[in-house]
Design an enzyme around this catalytic site. Structure first.
Site, PDB file in Angstrom:
ATOM      1  N   CYS A 109     -13.744  -1.478 -35.040  1.00 21.70           N
ATOM      2  CA  CYS A 109     -14.007  -2.200 -33.792  1.00 21.70           C
ATOM      3  C   CYS A 109     -14.233  -1.240 -32.629  1.00 21.70           C
ATOM      4  O   CYS A 109     -14.886  -1.595 -31.642  1.00 21.70           O
ATOM      5  CB  CYS A 109     -12.865  -3.160 -33.478  1.00 21.70           C
ATOM      6  SG  CYS A 109     -11.254  -2.370 -33.323  1.00 21.70           S
ATOM      7  N   ASN A 110     -13.693  -0.025 -32.731  1.00 22.26           N
ATOM      8  CA  ASN A 110     -13.805   0.919 -31.616  1.00 22.26           C
ATOM      9  C   ASN A 110     -14.822   2.026 -31.827  1.00 22.26           C
ATOM     10  O   ASN A 110     -15.101   2.789 -30.905  1.00 22.26           O
ATOM     11  CB  ASN A 110     -12.440   1.556 -31.322  1.00 22.26           C
ATOM     12  CG  ASN A 110     -11.521   0.606 -30.586  1.00 22.26           C
ATOM     13  OD1 ASN A 110     -11.981  -0.190 -29.777  1.00 22.26           O
ATOM     14  ND2 ASN A 110     -10.237   0.666 -30.877  1.00 22.26           N
TER      15      ASN A 110
ATOM     16  N   SER B  16      -8.373   8.207 -30.686  1.00 21.12           N
ATOM     17  CA  SER B  16      -8.245   6.748 -30.677  1.00 21.12           C
ATOM     18  C   SER B  16      -8.021   6.202 -29.277  1.00 21.12           C
ATOM     19  O   SER B  16      -7.576   6.919 -28.371  1.00 21.12           O
ATOM     20  CB  SER B  16      -7.079   6.315 -31.574  1.00 21.12           C
ATOM     21  OG  SER B  16      -7.335   6.641 -32.917  1.00 21.12           O
TER      22      SER B  16
ATOM     23  N   GLU C 211      -2.415   6.471 -32.790  1.00 22.92           N
ATOM     24  CA  GLU C 211      -2.210   5.263 -33.606  1.00 22.92           C
ATOM     25  C   GLU C 211      -2.484   5.585 -35.078  1.00 22.92           C
ATOM     26  O   GLU C 211      -3.435   6.294 -35.407  1.00 22.92           O
ATOM     27  CB  GLU C 211      -3.089   4.116 -33.100  1.00 22.92           C
ATOM     28  CG  GLU C 211      -4.576   4.401 -33.076  1.00 22.92           C
ATOM     29  CD  GLU C 211      -5.299   3.832 -34.268  1.00 22.92           C
ATOM     30  OE1 GLU C 211      -4.617   3.280 -35.149  1.00 22.92           O
ATOM     31  OE2 GLU C 211      -6.529   3.950 -34.320  1.00 22.92           O
TER      32      GLU C 211
ATOM     33  N   GLN D 200      -8.271   3.561 -42.124  1.00 28.28           N
ATOM     34  CA  GLN D 200      -9.668   3.140 -41.962  1.00 28.28           C
ATOM     35  C   GLN D 200     -10.634   4.240 -42.399  1.00 28.28           C
ATOM     36  O   GLN D 200     -11.667   3.960 -43.017  1.00 28.28           O
ATOM     37  CB  GLN D 200      -9.918   2.748 -40.501  1.00 28.28           C
ATOM     38  CG  GLN D 200      -9.184   1.483 -40.081  1.00 28.28           C
ATOM     39  CD  GLN D 200      -9.256   1.235 -38.579  1.00 28.28           C
ATOM     40  OE1 GLN D 200      -9.340   2.167 -37.784  1.00 28.28           O
ATOM     41  NE2 GLN D 200      -9.220  -0.023 -38.181  1.00 28.28           N
TER      42      GLN D 200
ATOM     43  N   ALA E 154       2.464 -17.050 -31.640  1.00 24.71           N
ATOM     44  CA  ALA E 154       1.912 -16.572 -32.917  1.00 24.71           C
ATOM     45  C   ALA E 154       0.608 -15.821 -32.695  1.00 24.71           C
ATOM     46  O   ALA E 154      -0.234 -15.742 -33.588  1.00 24.71           O
ATOM     47  CB  ALA E 154       1.695 -17.739 -33.872  1.00 24.71           C
TER      48      ALA E 154
ATOM     49  N   ILE F 164       2.579 -11.018 -31.176  1.00 22.26           N
ATOM     50  CA  ILE F 164       3.676 -11.496 -32.016  1.00 22.26           C
ATOM     51  C   ILE F 164       3.418 -11.129 -33.480  1.00 22.26           C
ATOM     52  O   ILE F 164       4.353 -10.768 -34.216  1.00 22.26           O
ATOM     53  CB  ILE F 164       3.865 -13.018 -31.851  1.00 22.26           C
ATOM     54  CG1 ILE F 164       4.414 -13.333 -30.449  1.00 22.26           C
ATOM     55  CG2 ILE F 164       4.803 -13.575 -32.919  1.00 22.26           C
ATOM     56  CD1 ILE F 164       5.803 -12.780 -30.165  1.00 22.26           C
TER      57      ILE F 164
END
Length: 418
Positions: free
Chosen positions: A50-51, A109, A114, A120, A190, A194
Site C-alpha cells: 500500500c505504501n 517505512s 515496523e 512483505q 472493531a 482494535i
C-alpha cells in the site's frame, strides 16, 4: 550487468498515484513475463504494498535505460509518462543493495522500524520466483537483505518500542500488569486499531478477550480470529466488572462508558483496579472516570507522548541500523565484484590447461618414439613458458607503444613485477 531498484513510495507520490501503479497478485506472473521480455532485463522482483511499488532488476546497461523502463511501466499500467516520471526514484548497484536492505529492515517505512515490511519483501521475492530464477546476483541480494534485516532486529532496538497507538496501548497494559495471562481485556469497537490491539494481545497470551461492538457481525469475524467473546454495546454495563483492562476505539459521538457505569463495575469488583485506555476521538470514556479510585484512565494524548518518546528511541536505533546496512552493502558489492571475475578466471585457467595438455601430449608422444628425455622436457618447459607469456607480453608491448604508463603499471602489478 547492473543491479537496479526503481519505484515510488509514500514519500514521492500520493495514494491516488500509488494505487494506479500497484501489481496485483492475480496478474503478477503476467507482469513478470512482460518485464522479462524487455531485452535489457535479465531478472526482476516486484514489490507492491500500500505504501510502495518497486522493481528490483538485473539489467544490461544501455542507452536510455531509464526511459525504456519508464515506458514499460507506464504502458503496462496505461499511465502518462510525465505523470509518473517525477515521482520515481532510481538506485544503482551499491545504492540499490542499500535501498533493499533499508526497506527490509523497516528503515524506509512510513512507521520507522515496523516489522511487517520484512514479511512483505519475503513474499514478493517468493511470488516473483520466475523473475529471479536466472539472475543469481538478484537472488543473492535478496537473501542477504533478509539476513541483514534480522541482524538489525537483533543488534538494535529499532523495533523494541511502540510507535502505533494500538501497540502503545498494549505496551502500557503489559507495563502495568506483570502478566497478561491472568487478565481479561474488553475491547470496545472493531475497527483497524482494535484489530491490531487484539492481535497484539493474542501474541502475549491474554487470558480472555471480550469484544463489544455495535455491529456483531464484524466483531464476530475478529473474535473468530483471536478467540474472543462478542457482546453488544448495550451489554457493556453488565459485563464491565469482568474486565481488568478496557481498550476503546469507536466512532461514537458520545461517551460509551460513563462515571456511573464505572462506579458500579468497581463496586462489583470490590475496588480491584481497572486500566482504561481510551484511544477514540471524540472520547469513549468520560474524563471524570479518571478521578475514581482504582480507575486508571489514559487518553490518546497520553499514548502520543509514549509514542513520541519511543519514536525518538527508534530514531537513535536507526543510526546504528544504518551503519549495519552500509557495512553489509559494501561487503555484498565486494563479493559480487569478485563473483563477476570468476568466469574470467575460469576461462583463463581453461586456456592455460588447454596449452598444457596440448604440449604435454606432444612431449609424451616424443618420449614414446625414444627421443632424448631431457631434451624433450627442456623443450616442453620452453614452449609452455613462451605460450603462457605470449599474450601478457603483447599487452606490455602495446602499452609501451601507446605510451600508456598507467596501463603498464597495472600490467606490471598484475604480473607480480611491482
Amino acid at each position: 550487468m547492473t543491479l537496479l531498484a526503481l519505484g515510488i513510495n509514500h514519500k514521492t507520490a500520493p495514494v491516488s498515484l500509488r494505487e494506479r501503479v500497484t501489481f496485483s497478485p492475480d496478474t503478477l506472473d503476467q507482469a513478470l513475463e512482460s518485464l522479462l521480455s524487455q531485452p535489457m532485463v535479465q531478472g526482476g522482483v516486484v514489490l507492491s504494498t500500500c505504501n510502495r511499488t518497486e522493481l528490483y532488476l538485473s539489467v544490461e546497461e544501455q542507452d536510455n535505460l531509464h526511459d525504456k523502463l519508464v515506458r514499460w511501466l507506464c504502458d503496462y499500467h496505461n499511465l502518462d509518462e510525465e505523470e509518473v516520471r517525477n515521482s520515481l526514484y532510481w538506485h544503482h548497484d551499491n545504492d540499490a543493495v542499500s535501498h533493499l536492505m533499508r526497506v527490509a529492515s523497516g528503515l524506509d517505512s512510513l512507521v520507522l522500524g515496523e516489522p511487517q515490511i520484512l514479511g512483505q519483501v519475503k513474499k514478493a521475492f517468493a511470488d516473483s520466483g520466475r523473475g529471479h530464477a536466472n539472475a543469481s546476483e538478484l537472488e543473492r541480494m535478496f537473501q542477504k537483505s533478509f539476513s541483514v534485516a534480522k541482524r538489525v532486529r537483533t543488534e538494535t532496538d529499532i523495533g523494541a518500542s511502540a510507535v502505533s497507538v494500538a501497540f502503545a496501548a498494549c505496551t502500557l497494559a503489559r507495563q502495568i500488569f506483570e502478566s497478561l495471562s491472568t487478565v481479561t481485556v474488553m475491547l470496545v469497537g472493531a475497527g483497524e486499531t482494535i484489530e491490531l490491539a487484539a492481535r497484539h494481545l493474542r501474541e502475549h497470551n491474554v487470558q480472555k478477550m471480550i469484544i463489544a461492538n455495535r455491529t456483531r457481525e464484524r466483531a464476530q469475524r475478529l473474535a473468530d480470529e483471536v478467540g474472543a467473546e462478542v457482546i453488544g454495546l448495550g451489554d457493556i454495563d453488565e459485563r464491565l466488572k469482568d474486565a481488568d483492562i478496557i481498550i476503546s476505539s469507536t466512532a461514537s459521538p458520545l461517551p460509551i462508558i460513563g462515571k456511573g457505569m464505572m462506579e458500579r463495575a468497581l463496586k462489583a469488583r470490590r475496588n480491584q483496579p481497572m486500566l482504561l485506555v481510551d484511544i477514540a476521538v471524540p472520547r469513549d470514556v468520560e474524563p471524570e472516570v479518571g478521578k475514581l479510585a482504582n480507575a486508571y484512565l489514559y487518553s490518546v494524548d497520553d499514548l502520543q507522548s509514549i509514542i513520541q518518546h519511543n519514536l525518538a528511541q527508534r530514531k537513535a536505533a536507526a543510526v546504528q541500523a544504518e551503519s549495519i546496512v552500509e557495512q553489509e552493502a559494501c561487503e555484498f558489492m565486494a563479493w559480487l565484484r569478485a563473483q563477476s571475475v570468476s568466469e574470467t578466471i575460469r576461462e583463463y585457467r581453461a586456456q592455460a590447461d588447454q596449452v598444457r595438455e596440448e604440449l604435454t601430449s606432444k612431449a609424451l608422444a616424443a618420449l614414446r618414439t625414444g627421443g632424448d628425455a631431457e631434451a624433450i622436457m627442456q623443450d616442453l618447459a620452453r614452449k609452455l613458458t613462451n605460450r603462457l607469456i605470449h599474450t601478457p607480453t603483447k599487452s606490455l608491448q602495446q602499452a609501451a607503444r601507446d605510451g600508456d604508463d598507467e596501463r603498464l603499471h597495472i600490467l606490471r602489478n598484475s604480473l607480480g613485477l611491482e
